[in-house]
Write a protein that holds these residues in place. Sequence first.
Motif, short mmCIF file in Angstrom:
data_model
loop_
_atom_site.label_atom_id
_atom_site.label_comp_id
_atom_site.label_asym_id
_atom_site.label_seq_id
_atom_site.Cartn_x
_atom_site.Cartn_y
_atom_site.Cartn_z
N ARG A 1 -11.74 -15.95 -36.93
CA ARG A 1 -11.41 -14.68 -37.58
C ARG A 1 -12.22 -14.42 -38.85
O ARG A 1 -12.09 -13.37 -39.48
CB ARG A 1 -9.91 -14.63 -37.91
N ARG B 1 -4.25 -12.96 -18.30
CA ARG B 1 -3.48 -12.19 -19.29
C ARG B 1 -4.00 -10.77 -19.31
O ARG B 1 -5.20 -10.53 -19.14
CB ARG B 1 -3.65 -12.81 -20.69
N HIS C 1 -13.16 -10.34 -34.80
CA HIS C 1 -13.04 -11.77 -34.52
C HIS C 1 -13.90 -12.12 -33.30
O HIS C 1 -14.43 -11.22 -32.63
CB HIS C 1 -11.58 -12.17 -34.28
N TYR D 1 -2.63 -16.30 -24.38
CA TYR D 1 -2.87 -16.19 -25.82
C TYR D 1 -2.87 -17.57 -26.48
O TYR D 1 -1.97 -18.38 -26.24
CB TYR D 1 -1.79 -15.31 -26.45
N TYR E 1 -9.31 -18.28 -31.56
CA TYR E 1 -9.89 -17.22 -32.40
C TYR E 1 -10.77 -17.79 -33.51
O TYR E 1 -10.45 -18.83 -34.09
CB TYR E 1 -8.79 -16.43 -33.11
N TYR F 1 -3.40 -7.27 -21.78
CA TYR F 1 -2.72 -6.64 -22.92
C TYR F 1 -3.39 -5.31 -23.23
O TYR F 1 -4.49 -5.04 -22.74
CB TYR F 1 -2.68 -7.57 -24.14
N LEU G 1 -3.88 -2.05 -26.32
CA LEU G 1 -3.72 -1.50 -27.66
C LEU G 1 -3.47 0.00 -27.51
O LEU G 1 -4.17 0.67 -26.75
CB LEU G 1 -5.00 -1.68 -28.50
N ARG H 1 -10.04 -2.36 -35.02
CA ARG H 1 -9.35 -3.52 -34.46
C ARG H 1 -10.39 -4.60 -34.13
O ARG H 1 -11.58 -4.38 -34.24
CB ARG H 1 -8.59 -3.13 -33.19
N GLY H 2 -9.90 -5.74 -33.70
CA GLY H 2 -10.81 -6.85 -33.43
C GLY H 2 -11.21 -7.50 -34.73
O GLY H 2 -10.37 -7.83 -35.56
#
Length: 137
Positions: free
Chosen positions: A126, A38, A54, A119, A124, A40, A42, A51-52
Amino acid sequence: MFTVDDCRIIELDRHHSQRKGDICVVENCKEVPFEINRVYYLYDVPGGVDRGGHAHKSLYQLIMAVSGCFTVVLDDGGQRRSFVLNRPYKGLYVPPGIWRTLEDFSSGSVCLVLASERYDEEDYIRDFGDYLAFRRG
Ligand code: TYD
């Protein structure tokens, strides 16, 4: 269990072409020590936003500032390390089980992430309290 000492900067293959700019290459399982499943990124992160926040149970990642600059703060429940990412040819390798926060994004910066899995929200953690419990096993 990995610690922040296992996280490191990986320098990617760069090819200069005179007066035409540079090109940076990542090939599966060559520069990065995991299979990439994957990608991705930002972008348009407003100033002052973090951000993040986690951790992942089993995901490996390479985090790159392909444009601009930001800081990645890593925490393994015992130790903390910070990395300023500001070169498009350097990636931060983050193995599973590390809490991360991305902060101090410069205007126009782009954070590109190469990840070992597709994903999955189940991967996760969090909540930082849950994370510390996870680290304690
Ligand atoms: P999240 O990973 O929490 O973002 P960040 O750590 O950068 O702050 O993801 C933000 C949202 O995007 C969340 O609702 C999940 C979704 N998302 C996907 O659907 N697929 C993905 O591959 C990623 C990374 C996020």
